[in-house]
Design a protein around this motif. Structure first.
Motif, PDB file in Angstrom:
ATOM      1  N   ASP A  96       0.860  -1.173   0.000  1.00  0.00           N
ATOM      2  CA  ASP A  96       0.000   0.000   0.000  1.00  0.00           C
ATOM      3  C   ASP A  96       0.904   1.233   0.000  1.00  0.00           C
ATOM      4  O   ASP A  96       1.650   1.471   0.955  1.00  0.00           O
ATOM      5  CB  ASP A  96      -0.878  -0.040   1.264  1.00  0.00           C
ATOM      6  N   MET A  99      -3.823   6.063  11.600  1.00  0.00           N
ATOM      7  CA  MET A  99      -4.958   5.265  11.090  1.00  0.00           C
ATOM      8  C   MET A  99      -5.832   6.210  10.276  1.00  0.00           C
ATOM      9  O   MET A  99      -6.868   6.680  10.750  1.00  0.00           O
ATOM     10  CB  MET A  99      -5.748   4.685  12.258  1.00  0.00           C
ATOM     11  N   LYS A 154       0.565   4.190   0.556  1.00  0.00           N
ATOM     12  CA  LYS A 154       0.473   5.241   1.589  1.00  0.00           C
ATOM     13  C   LYS A 154       1.611   5.097   2.595  1.00  0.00           C
ATOM     14  O   LYS A 154       2.114   6.082   3.147  1.00  0.00           O
ATOM     15  CB  LYS A 154      -0.885   5.209   2.307  1.00  0.00           C
ATOM     16  N   PHE A 207      -3.937  12.934  -0.354  1.00  0.00           N
ATOM     17  CA  PHE A 207      -3.904  11.909   0.690  1.00  0.00           C
ATOM     18  C   PHE A 207      -2.463  11.490   0.991  1.00  0.00           C
ATOM     19  O   PHE A 207      -2.050  11.399   2.152  1.00  0.00           O
ATOM     20  CB  PHE A 207      -4.725  10.702   0.236  1.00  0.00           C
ATOM     21  N   GLN A 247      -5.841  11.573  -4.573  1.00  0.00           N
ATOM     22  CA  GLN A 247      -4.821  10.623  -4.108  1.00  0.00           C
ATOM     23  C   GLN A 247      -3.547  11.362  -3.688  1.00  0.00           C
ATOM     24  O   GLN A 247      -2.938  11.036  -2.672  1.00  0.00           O
ATOM     25  CB  GLN A 247      -4.514   9.645  -5.257  1.00  0.00           C
ATOM     26  N   SER A 259      -0.352   0.901  15.682  1.00  0.00           N
ATOM     27  CA  SER A 259      -1.434   1.808  15.303  1.00  0.00           C
ATOM     28  C   SER A 259      -2.131   2.334  16.542  1.00  0.00           C
ATOM     29  O   SER A 259      -2.575   3.473  16.588  1.00  0.00           O
ATOM     30  CB  SER A 259      -2.463   1.084  14.431  1.00  0.00           C
ATOM     31  N   ARG A 300      -7.582   7.340   6.382  1.00  0.00           N
ATOM     32  CA  ARG A 300      -8.034   6.850   5.072  1.00  0.00           C
ATOM     33  C   ARG A 300      -8.228   8.020   4.110  1.00  0.00           C
ATOM     34  O   ARG A 300      -8.355   9.157   4.553  1.00  0.00           O
ATOM     35  CB  ARG A 300      -9.394   6.158   5.216  1.00  0.00           C
ATOM     36  N   LEU A 301      -8.323   7.651   2.852  1.00  0.00           N
ATOM     37  CA  LEU A 301      -8.596   8.663   1.818  1.00  0.00           C
ATOM     38  C   LEU A 301      -9.988   9.261   2.063  1.00  0.00           C
ATOM     39  O   LEU A 301     -10.965   8.527   2.213  1.00  0.00           O
ATOM     40  CB  LEU A 301      -8.546   7.965   0.453  1.00  0.00           C
ATOM     41  N   LYS A 302     -10.029  10.593   2.128  1.00  0.00           N
ATOM     42  CA  LYS A 302     -11.339  11.247   2.291  1.00  0.00           C
ATOM     43  C   LYS A 302     -11.991  11.397   0.920  1.00  0.00           C
ATOM     44  O   LYS A 302     -11.282  11.517  -0.085  1.00  0.00           O
ATOM     45  CB  LYS A 302     -11.147  12.648   2.887  1.00  0.00           C
TER      46      LYS A 302
END
Ligand code: SF4
Length: 272
Positions: A69, A182, A71, A194, A191, A140, A184-186
């Motif tokens: 991933d 923790m 990110k 993010f 992208q 996390s 996530r993409l809003k």
């Protein structure tokens, strides 16, 4: 003399099949879980905090660090680019010695004799001014219960044991948790935005520390457990018989790095 690392024994204790694939058949893992790559990058950032030359991409390339991933790539880049700040947060003003190799003799739990093998490991950090060792983790979520997971069977008890003579006492252990975000993409962001947010999270690392002083009984319990595990490992190797532990396949929600190979073989064996 045979050298056994904490992680090797731990691998065996978790799943014998995984140990066989990695250390006997020497098969490279199919994948590296992202949490491992983040952990390795944090280690690198701390060790390299005072070195100037290696670029982030060099470290990634040379360490063969990969991310499923993307990110985490950006988060780790943030960590690395701000590594001096992380170093200060983790170690404060202490003059720490990093990645010290330590070794300890292994005693046969049945006979009490030293066997022809030694346990080796690398300390995340060791204080020069007091009897203290560091254990760096990435997590996390960190709660009051988190430390309970390390009360028994962890490498810190072994390292405390190994360091007793040098310090003249069992050192205290400073657990340092570098918190992984923790997020996530809003819906409202691209992208790129993010990834930029992930990068900034790496820059604004959140660190929590807990200091523990293990009792002699706790330390010796772990040491005994590891010595017995080494005996179990010897038997397994001699008989070439390693157990399969399906409970380990999805530890902390992450797929075992040998999952596809292992389950494919099992299906083939079952249908043969
Ligand atoms: S997939 Fe599960 S059983 Fe197979 S090696 Fe990994 S942890 Fe062990």
């Amino acid at each position: 003399m045979r050298q056994l690392s904490f992680s090797k024994i731990n691998y065996f204790k978790k799943c014998g099949a995984k140990y066989r694939l990695r250390y006997i058949e020497k098969i490279k893992p199919e994948t590296t879980p992202d949490y491992m790559s983040v952990g390795r990058m944090v280690d690198n950032a701390l060790v390299l905090a005072n070195e100037k030359n290696a670029s982030f991409d060099d470290v990634i390339r040379n360490g063969e660090i990969t991310f499923d991933d993307q990110k985490w790539y950006y988060y780790c880049k943030g960590i690395y680019d701000n590594r001096k700040e992380l170093y200060k947060k983790v170690f404060g003003d202490d003059q720490v010695k990093l990645q010290q190799k330590i070794s300890m003799p292994i005693i046969d739990p049945e006979t009490g004799e030293t066997i022809d093998a030694e346990m080796i490991g690398y300390l995340d950090g060791e204080s020069k001014v007091k009897a203290k060792i560091y254990e760096i983790k990435t997590a996390s979520q960190v709660s009051e219960n988190t430390l309970q997971e390390y009360e028994f069977g962890g490498q810190t008890q072994l390292y405390s044991f190994a360091k007793k003579e040098e310090f003249g006492m069992y050192p205290e252990v400073e657990y340092v948790f570098v918190k992984k975000p923790m997020i996530r993409l809003k819906k409202s962001e691209t992208q790129e935005e993010f990834y930029q947010r992930m990068y900034e999270c790496g820059f604004e690392q959140e660190v929590q520390t807990f200091t523990v002083h293990y009792s002699e009984a706790q330390i010796l319990e772990t040491v005994d457990y590891f010595f017995k595990s080494i005996k179990d490992l010897e038997v397994a190797e001699k008989n070439n018989h390693f157990y399969l532990n399906r409970n380990e396949c999805f530890q902390y929600g992450n797929k075992c790095e040998y999952f596809d190979m292992c389950w494919k073989n099992a299906v083939e064996t079952e249908s043969a």
